[in-house]
Motif scaffolding. Sequence first.
Motif, mmCIF file in Angstrom:
data_model
loop_
_atom_site.group_PDB
_atom_site.id
_atom_site.type_symbol
_atom_site.label_atom_id
_atom_site.label_comp_id
_atom_site.label_asym_id
_atom_site.label_seq_id
_atom_site.Cartn_x
_atom_site.Cartn_y
_atom_site.Cartn_z
ATOM 1 N N ALA A 142 0.700 -1.179 -0.008
ATOM 2 C CA ALA A 142 -0.029 -0.041 -0.148
ATOM 3 C C ALA A 142 0.869 1.268 0.154
ATOM 4 N N LEU A 143 2.032 0.929 0.348
ATOM 5 C CA LEU A 143 3.058 2.163 0.279
ATOM 6 C C LEU A 143 4.559 1.795 0.212
ATOM 7 N N SER A 144 5.132 2.027 -0.754
ATOM 8 C CA SER A 144 6.639 1.279 -0.845
ATOM 9 C C SER A 144 7.530 2.156 -0.087
ATOM 10 N N GLU A 145 8.622 1.404 0.266
ATOM 11 C CA GLU A 145 9.700 2.253 1.074
ATOM 12 C C GLU A 145 10.204 3.164 0.103
ATOM 13 N N ALA A 146 10.366 2.973 -0.772
ATOM 14 C CA ALA A 146 10.799 3.980 -1.863
ATOM 15 C C ALA A 146 10.030 5.304 -1.971
ATOM 16 N N VAL A 201 8.205 6.067 0.780
ATOM 17 C CA VAL A 201 8.198 6.967 1.834
ATOM 18 C C VAL A 201 9.627 7.619 1.958
ATOM 19 N N LYS A 202 10.509 7.305 1.256
ATOM 20 C CA LYS A 202 12.092 7.949 1.228
ATOM 21 C C LYS A 202 11.703 9.043 0.554
ATOM 22 N N MET A 203 11.012 9.096 -0.986
ATOM 23 C CA MET A 203 10.686 10.258 -1.452
ATOM 24 C C MET A 203 10.081 11.268 -0.729
ATOM 25 N N CYS A 204 8.723 10.822 0.054
ATOM 26 C CA CYS A 204 7.910 11.821 0.748
ATOM 27 C C CYS A 204 8.964 12.586 1.750
ATOM 28 N N LYS A 205 10.113 11.683 2.499
ATOM 29 C CA LYS A 205 10.722 12.360 3.375
ATOM 30 C C LYS A 205 11.498 13.568 2.930
#
Length: 365
Positions: A54-58, A60-64
Amino acid sequence: MKYNLAVLPGDGIGPEVLAEGVKVLEAVGKRCGHSFELTYGLIGGVAITAEGTALSEATVKMCKKQDAILFGAVGDPRYDDPMAKVHPEDGLLRLRQALDTFANIRPVFLFPELIEATPLKTNIVKGTDFVVVRELTGGLYFGKPKRQWTTSRGRRAVDTMAYSEQEIARIVHVGFELARKRRKKLTSVDKANVLLSSRLWRQVTMEISKEYPDIELDHMLVDTCTMRMIQTPTYFDVIVTENTFGDIITDEASTLTGSMGMMPSASIAGIPAEGARIIGFYEPIHGSAPKHAGKNDANPIATILSVAMMFRYSLALEKEARMIETAVEDILKEGYRTYDIMGAGMKKLGTKEMGDVIAKKVTGK
Ligand code: IPM
Ligand code: MG
């Protein structure tokens, strides 16, 4: 100035309403000389379909790495099966946790033009203007243990409502700080007559209140609060409450504004100091409304007002935030409505057309 933003449209009407949010964002940019570098990402059902999660770690990283995140909605009937291992909503919860955005600010403001759109009597709802500060990264949503298992007598499941005093303190501070900028009244909502986590909540809140002698504090049980909210909504200025209570009372509160489609929200890790910037994510409180997807009839105003909140909290651009809010007020005065807030003699618009009139107001052309 140039800003970096993540755009996560998600499911259902998410992409449609968020496209209008981006339209208004660009209009503000044009008028005020800001530019935005937008990075799109997948979340929710569309991410499950494309990436199996539902949300890839990639993502999440981009969002941060961004200044802020704009979010549409998640939820897809294809993934509603209670037996499923992964749900679209998991993406949203993961993002809240990853960014530690523990404070969810949900303004409940009734534009005077929409009094007729609420199901309540005018003399009751008139003047409704309060803010719910919902704790967003604790309580039943995240508490451990959280699992389902099989016993010799059948299946059992447990969720845990756990709070530490630090978690309570930081959200209660947000409540007090917001109250200080408003009518100086804070209502802390709990279930202290039954729940231990609520008793701790109340103790901590009372201790912290000593730092805010200028703020009038009261405590209200959540069941009383749901009643009071529709009986005397003007009683409230700022409400602070835990995650699940906040989820429930804000859907109820949306009826006071005329429609779910009018309720924006900001999720941040505390109120930034004057002029300071803080990463946050911004979303309408409504869901993905799959029945309305692709029909160009959803109300984009909640999303557009969330963009205003982004200017206010994440980019420290208050003038730009007010510009959007004033544009919404103006077009409502001019009689433009989507179906959910439609009234006699008003001009009914689709999603895109509503975005157009608001963007046009912003650019002044
Ligand atoms: C909300 C929504 C979410 C929540 C869902 C989609 C997980 O209802 O933001 O209020 O329960 O927090
Ligand atoms: Mg909700």
